[in-house]
Design a protein around this motif. Structure first.
Motif, PDB file in Angstrom:
ATOM      1  N   VAL A   1       2.794   9.820   2.362  1.00  0.00           N
ATOM      2  CA  VAL A   1       2.993  10.249   0.980  1.00  0.00           C
ATOM      3  C   VAL A   1       1.663  10.665   0.370  1.00  0.00           C
ATOM      4  O   VAL A   1       1.570  11.671  -0.341  1.00  0.00           O
ATOM      5  N   LEU A   2       0.605   9.893   0.646  1.00  0.00           N
ATOM      6  CA  LEU A   2      -0.724  10.243   0.130  1.00  0.00           C
ATOM      7  C   LEU A   2      -1.150  11.618   0.619  1.00  0.00           C
ATOM      8  O   LEU A   2      -1.701  12.423  -0.146  1.00  0.00           O
ATOM      9  N   ASN A   3      -0.877  11.919   1.873  1.00  0.00           N
ATOM     10  CA  ASN A   3      -1.303  13.190   2.449  1.00  0.00           C
ATOM     11  C   ASN A   3      -0.596  14.386   1.831  1.00  0.00           C
ATOM     12  O   ASN A   3      -1.178  15.473   1.738  1.00  0.00           O
TER      13      ASN A   3
ATOM     14  N   HIS B   1      -2.645   3.676  -5.097  1.00  0.00           N
ATOM     15  CA  HIS B   1      -2.968   3.366  -3.701  1.00  0.00           C
ATOM     16  C   HIS B   1      -2.351   2.056  -3.233  1.00  0.00           C
ATOM     17  O   HIS B   1      -1.955   1.930  -2.077  1.00  0.00           O
ATOM     18  N   ASP B   2      -2.317   1.063  -4.121  1.00  0.00           N
ATOM     19  CA  ASP B   2      -1.786  -0.239  -3.731  1.00  0.00           C
ATOM     20  C   ASP B   2      -1.185  -0.924  -4.950  1.00  0.00           C
ATOM     21  O   ASP B   2      -1.253  -0.417  -6.073  1.00  0.00           O
TER      22      ASP B   2
ATOM     23  N   VAL C   1      -5.104   9.503  -5.840  1.00  0.00           N
ATOM     24  CA  VAL C   1      -3.936   9.454  -6.713  1.00  0.00           C
ATOM     25  C   VAL C   1      -4.283   8.606  -7.934  1.00  0.00           C
ATOM     26  O   VAL C   1      -5.258   7.864  -7.936  1.00  0.00           O
ATOM     27  N   GLY C   2      -3.458   8.709  -8.981  1.00  0.00           N
ATOM     28  CA  GLY C   2      -3.652   7.885 -10.168  1.00  0.00           C
ATOM     29  C   GLY C   2      -3.673   8.702 -11.444  1.00  0.00           C
ATOM     30  O   GLY C   2      -3.908   9.913 -11.421  1.00  0.00           O
TER      31      GLY C   2
ATOM     32  N   HIS D   1       0.837  -1.199   0.000  1.00  0.00           N
ATOM     33  CA  HIS D   1       0.000   0.000   0.000  1.00  0.00           C
ATOM     34  C   HIS D   1       0.873   1.251   0.000  1.00  0.00           C
ATOM     35  O   HIS D   1       1.965   1.259   0.558  1.00  0.00           O
ATOM     36  N   LEU D   2       0.335   2.295  -0.602  1.00  0.00           N
ATOM     37  CA  LEU D   2       1.010   3.588  -0.614  1.00  0.00           C
ATOM     38  C   LEU D   2       1.143   4.105   0.811  1.00  0.00           C
ATOM     39  O   LEU D   2       0.204   4.014   1.611  1.00  0.00           O
TER      40      LEU D   2
END
Length: 218
Positions: free
Chosen positions: A40-42, A67-68, A129-130, A35-36
């Motif tokens: 980092v996602l934030n 995400h994953d 994300v993506g 998983h991400l």
């Protein structure tokens, strides 16, 4: 003039570079572990709440992350197919410009919809994300050049609706619809223009050596 025969992956340098950045970014962000990384996602994802820090680079960084690991595998295949086909047809510079422009336009439109449509207000704090918005935008753009493009777009919209009924992802699903429509509109409006004209490459004729038999002294 004739177009060169498709004989090398190096016809798609932008696509190859894009895939390489995706792999590197996700490797550095923990995606290959499953998983991400949430941190980092934030700080790298995109969303209405995420934009409060005033960092416009999120529009770019979010594109290359997943995400994953399963999502990353799907996105790599999706990017290779859709971006690769666009680059093959229209060249590297136009493929890059079209992808990022469509992704940006679709993201802005989606965020604007979240702020203006009460039913979408629940998505205001979602960070995503993506590269799928840019990818769906390119599908819409390419479909505008196909004989049965309208049928293709209608079929994809139906598939998105079925997917939403089975496994709803409101932010992503809404974004895909928006991107597909924007891409189709751009493709239709720009059809036949210099922007979407498939380039022709002049190839030098092969030299042939002719042997002539001459009479008399040699």
């Amino acid at each position: 003039m004739s177009r060169p025969k498709p004989n090398s992956l190096w016809r798609v340098p932008f696509t190859l570079a894009f895939l390489a950045v995706m792999v590197a970014a996700n490797a550095a962000s923990g995606t290959f572990s499953g998983h991400l990384d949430p941190g980092v996602l934030n700080v790298r994802g995109i969303g209405l709440g995420a934009l409060q820090d005033g960092n416009p680079w999120r529009f770019v960084t979010a594109i290359f992350l997943s995400h994953d690991l399963p999502m990353l595998m799907r996105q790599l295949a999706f990017a290779a197919t859709v971006i690769g086909l666009t680059e093959w047809l229209f060249g590297s510079l136009r493929a890059a410009a079209l992808f990022f422009a469509l992704d940006f336009a679709s993201t802005i439109t989606l965020l604007a919809a979240i702020t203006s449509i009460p039913g979408l207000a629940v998505l205001a704090q979602t960070t995503d994300v993506g590269m799928s918005l840019g990818g769906f935008g390119l599908i819409g753009l390419l479909a505008a050049h196909w004989r049965y493009g309208l049928f293709t777009i209608a079929t994809i919209l139906l598939l998105v609706a079925i997917k939403y009924a089975i496994a709803p992802e409101p932010l992503a699903d809404a974004g895909h619809v928006i991107a597909l429509v924007i891409g189709a509109c751009v493709g239709q409006l720009a059809k036949g223009s210099a922007l979407l004209r498939i380039p022709e490459v002049t190839t030098a004729p092969e030299k042939t050596v002719e042997t002539h038999q001459r009479g008399g002294r040699q």
